[in-house]
Write a protein that holds these residues in place. Structure first.
Motif, mmCIF file in Angstrom:
data_model
loop_
_atom_site.group_PDB
_atom_site.id
_atom_site.type_symbol
_atom_site.label_atom_id
_atom_site.label_comp_id
_atom_site.label_asym_id
_atom_site.label_seq_id
_atom_site.Cartn_x
_atom_site.Cartn_y
_atom_site.Cartn_z
ATOM 1 N N TYR A 128 4.130 9.917 3.763
ATOM 2 C CA TYR A 128 3.655 10.819 2.713
ATOM 3 C C TYR A 128 4.606 10.903 1.510
ATOM 4 O O TYR A 128 5.019 11.991 1.087
ATOM 5 N N TYR A 161 11.481 -1.067 1.703
ATOM 6 C CA TYR A 161 10.298 -0.576 2.413
ATOM 7 C C TYR A 161 10.360 -1.026 3.877
ATOM 8 O O TYR A 161 10.249 -2.203 4.166
ATOM 9 N N ARG A 162 10.601 -0.072 4.781
ATOM 10 C CA ARG A 162 10.766 -0.329 6.220
ATOM 11 C C ARG A 162 11.830 -1.405 6.490
ATOM 12 O O ARG A 162 11.725 -2.187 7.428
ATOM 13 N N ARG A 222 -1.350 14.103 10.635
ATOM 14 C CA ARG A 222 -0.953 13.037 11.576
ATOM 15 C C ARG A 222 -1.734 13.157 12.883
ATOM 16 O O ARG A 222 -2.165 12.160 13.435
ATOM 17 N N LYS A 225 -5.160 11.674 12.674
ATOM 18 C CA LYS A 225 -5.301 10.225 12.466
ATOM 19 C C LYS A 225 -4.562 9.387 13.482
ATOM 20 O O LYS A 225 -4.970 8.287 13.809
ATOM 21 N N SER A 237 2.426 2.682 13.131
ATOM 22 C CA SER A 237 1.902 1.505 12.419
ATOM 23 C C SER A 237 2.447 0.245 13.072
ATOM 24 O O SER A 237 3.657 0.087 13.187
ATOM 25 N N PHE A 239 1.734 -2.818 11.869
ATOM 26 C CA PHE A 239 2.000 -3.766 10.789
ATOM 27 C C PHE A 239 2.559 -3.038 9.576
ATOM 28 O O PHE A 239 2.337 -1.843 9.397
ATOM 29 N N ASN A 241 2.421 -2.635 5.430
ATOM 30 C CA ASN A 241 1.453 -2.866 4.365
ATOM 31 C C ASN A 241 1.966 -4.037 3.522
ATOM 32 O O ASN A 241 3.091 -3.978 3.024
ATOM 33 N N LYS A 260 -8.444 -1.873 -1.609
ATOM 34 C CA LYS A 260 -7.554 -0.778 -2.045
ATOM 35 C C LYS A 260 -6.165 -1.332 -2.344
ATOM 36 O O LYS A 260 -5.737 -2.302 -1.718
ATOM 37 N N TYR A 262 -1.973 -0.158 -4.205
ATOM 38 C CA TYR A 262 -1.112 0.768 -4.950
ATOM 39 C C TYR A 262 -0.156 -0.074 -5.770
ATOM 40 O O TYR A 262 0.450 -1.007 -5.239
ATOM 41 N N PRO A 272 -3.102 -1.595 1.578
ATOM 42 C CA PRO A 272 -3.052 -0.967 2.908
ATOM 43 C C PRO A 272 -3.607 -1.886 4.000
ATOM 44 O O PRO A 272 -4.785 -2.228 3.995
ATOM 45 N N GLU A 278 -9.611 -2.759 9.081
ATOM 46 C CA GLU A 278 -10.928 -2.120 9.231
ATOM 47 C C GLU A 278 -12.031 -3.025 8.681
ATOM 48 O O GLU A 278 -13.056 -3.237 9.320
ATOM 49 N N LYS A 283 -11.357 -2.081 13.709
ATOM 50 C CA LYS A 283 -11.080 -0.656 13.958
ATOM 51 C C LYS A 283 -11.855 -0.159 15.192
ATOM 52 O O LYS A 283 -13.063 -0.378 15.285
ATOM 53 N N GLN A 296 -7.216 5.074 12.848
ATOM 54 C CA GLN A 296 -6.226 4.433 11.961
ATOM 55 C C GLN A 296 -6.022 3.007 12.468
ATOM 56 O O GLN A 296 -5.370 2.780 13.480
ATOM 57 N N ALA A 297 -6.604 2.066 11.714
ATOM 58 C CA ALA A 297 -6.639 0.673 12.184
ATOM 59 C C ALA A 297 -5.260 0.011 12.222
ATOM 60 O O ALA A 297 -5.104 -1.048 12.809
ATOM 61 N N GLU A 333 5.425 -4.578 11.921
ATOM 62 C CA GLU A 333 6.504 -3.637 11.613
ATOM 63 C C GLU A 333 7.304 -3.352 12.885
ATOM 64 O O GLU A 333 8.503 -3.097 12.854
#
Ligand code: EPU
Length: 337
Positions: A128, A161-162, A222, A225, A237, A239, A241, A260, A262, A272, A278, A283, A296-297, A333
């Motif tokens: 988040y 990132y991760r 959380r 989902k 997760s 994997f 993103n 989708k 970002y 994502p 999905e 999913k 949450q796939a 991941e």
């Protein structure tokens, strides 16, 4: 402190997979850890924290050292900030709740992430719109080779990132024993813009939320989902993103205009993986006891007695299908052992 033999790791990994450690020991202090490492220099060593980010696909032919160091305390403070140190074996969510109870701000968006404090810098955990690197100051680690203590500063950790230095340059060389976070005592930097937090707060008629209210909103989202590992084995997760070059993304987008994404920089976008999975029809699917979560796939689940190999097969099937359909490679991941 006693070494156990042929020890089941089923209760030490949140996927709930049965695998045996040739030898197993839980250490409760830095000194114990140093001693064990020194005494077992000739041995293969495997470090186990909360077991929340790994998929065991085999027995571990090594001495498994479970980091069970406990304790948390304020080590410094000024008018605005507090520096809190936690030992690596503290449960992450319990630690977050402790900071919230004391009105220390910065970790509330990362409520309910499974795992222990010691692994939070390894993959720079996040949720988040917040990542550990935003509050991380330093961590202490023991070098496996010579048992020396080293402090890693935030800069040295090379967070992405991760990602961090612990997954790359110094992988398998250090064991994190404690972490220091710098948190706010007042004028908390509230970050509720990401995803569903604002909707969840509005639903409860909250316009200027406290840390506790944000934490509660995150917990509610959380829970709606993400499966609770105590009820359904999983590792969050599975994997990452994928991050694509904008130029490549634009080509893919022409074929899949509804995809989708970002913007993450001038030249890169993040897609994502949950959406890709999905769209590829996975999913909620189940293959024996291995499956893809219905809400949450991005989360693979163990319905009971799946083996690590079976879950790995499902993950490969997903990766190949996504690659064929979209030309995008999604990377795991979770650490596959
Ligand atoms: N989406 C789908 N189908 C799905 C899942 C997601 O279409 O089955 C779409 C959603 O509609 C949304 C987008 O994908 O538009 C993003 O979904 P979500 O907000 O659920 O977040 P995420 O990108 O799938 C990441 C983290 C999670 C973290 C959430 C919330 C990674 C790999 N995962 O997931 O972290 O909780 O954001 O911040 O970055 C974890 O690392 O274990 C983890 C759970």
């Amino acid at each position: 402190m006693e070494i156990q033999h042929q020890y089941s790791l089923k209760n030490h990994n949140t996927f709930g997979i049965e695998a045996k450690a040739k030898q197993f020991i839980a250490v409760q202090s830095v000194e114990e850890l140093q001693l064990i490492l020194q005494q077992n220099r000739a041995q293969n060593i495997f470090i186990l924290g909360g077991g929340s980010n790994m998929l065991l696909t085999r027995d571990i032919d090594a001495l498994v050292i479970h980091i069970d160091l406990k304790g948390k305390k304020v080590i410094a403070e000024d008018e605005n900030f507090v520096w809190v140190e936690s030992q690596a074996g503290e449960n992450w969510h319990d630690f977050v709740l402790y900071t919230i109870e004391n009105n220390y701000g910065g970790l509330e968006n990362m409520s309910l992430i499974p795992g222990n404090v010691g692994t939070t810098p390894v993959q720079n955990i996040g949720a988040y719109g917040t990542e550990i690197k935003d509050t991380f100051v330093s961590c202490q680690a023991v070098a496996i080779k010579n048992q020396e203590l080293k402090t890693f500063t935030k800069e040295e950790c090379n967070f992405g990132y991760r990602e961090s230095i612990f997954k790359n340059e110094v992988k398998d060389h250090y064991i994190i024993t404690s972490v220091v976070y710098k948190l706010t005592k007042k004028e908390h930097k509230i970050n509720v813009s990401y995803g569903d937090i604002i909707n969840e707060l509005t639903k409860n008629n909250i316009s200027s939320p406290t840390l506790k209210e944000i934490s509660n909103a995150v917990i509610a989202i959380r829970k709606s989902k993400l499966p609770d590992p105590k009820e359904l084995g999983n590792s969050g997760s599975f994997f990452k993103n994928p991050i694509l070059k904008k130029t490549d993304f634009i080509k893919i987008q022409q074929q899949f205009p509804e995809m989708k994404f970002y913007d993450i920089s001038e030249t890169e976008v993040k897609v994502p993986a949950g959406w890709l999975i999905e769209q590829a029809g996975f999913k909620g699917k189940r293959f024996g006891d291995a499956g893809i979560h219905k809400n949450q796939a991005l989360v693979l689940v163990n319905y009971g007695n799946a083996t690590g190999q079976e879950i790995l097969e499902v993950s490969k099937n997903i990766q190949e299908t996504i690659y064929k359909k979209f030309g995008i490679y999604i990377e795991a991941e979770v650490n596959v052992i």
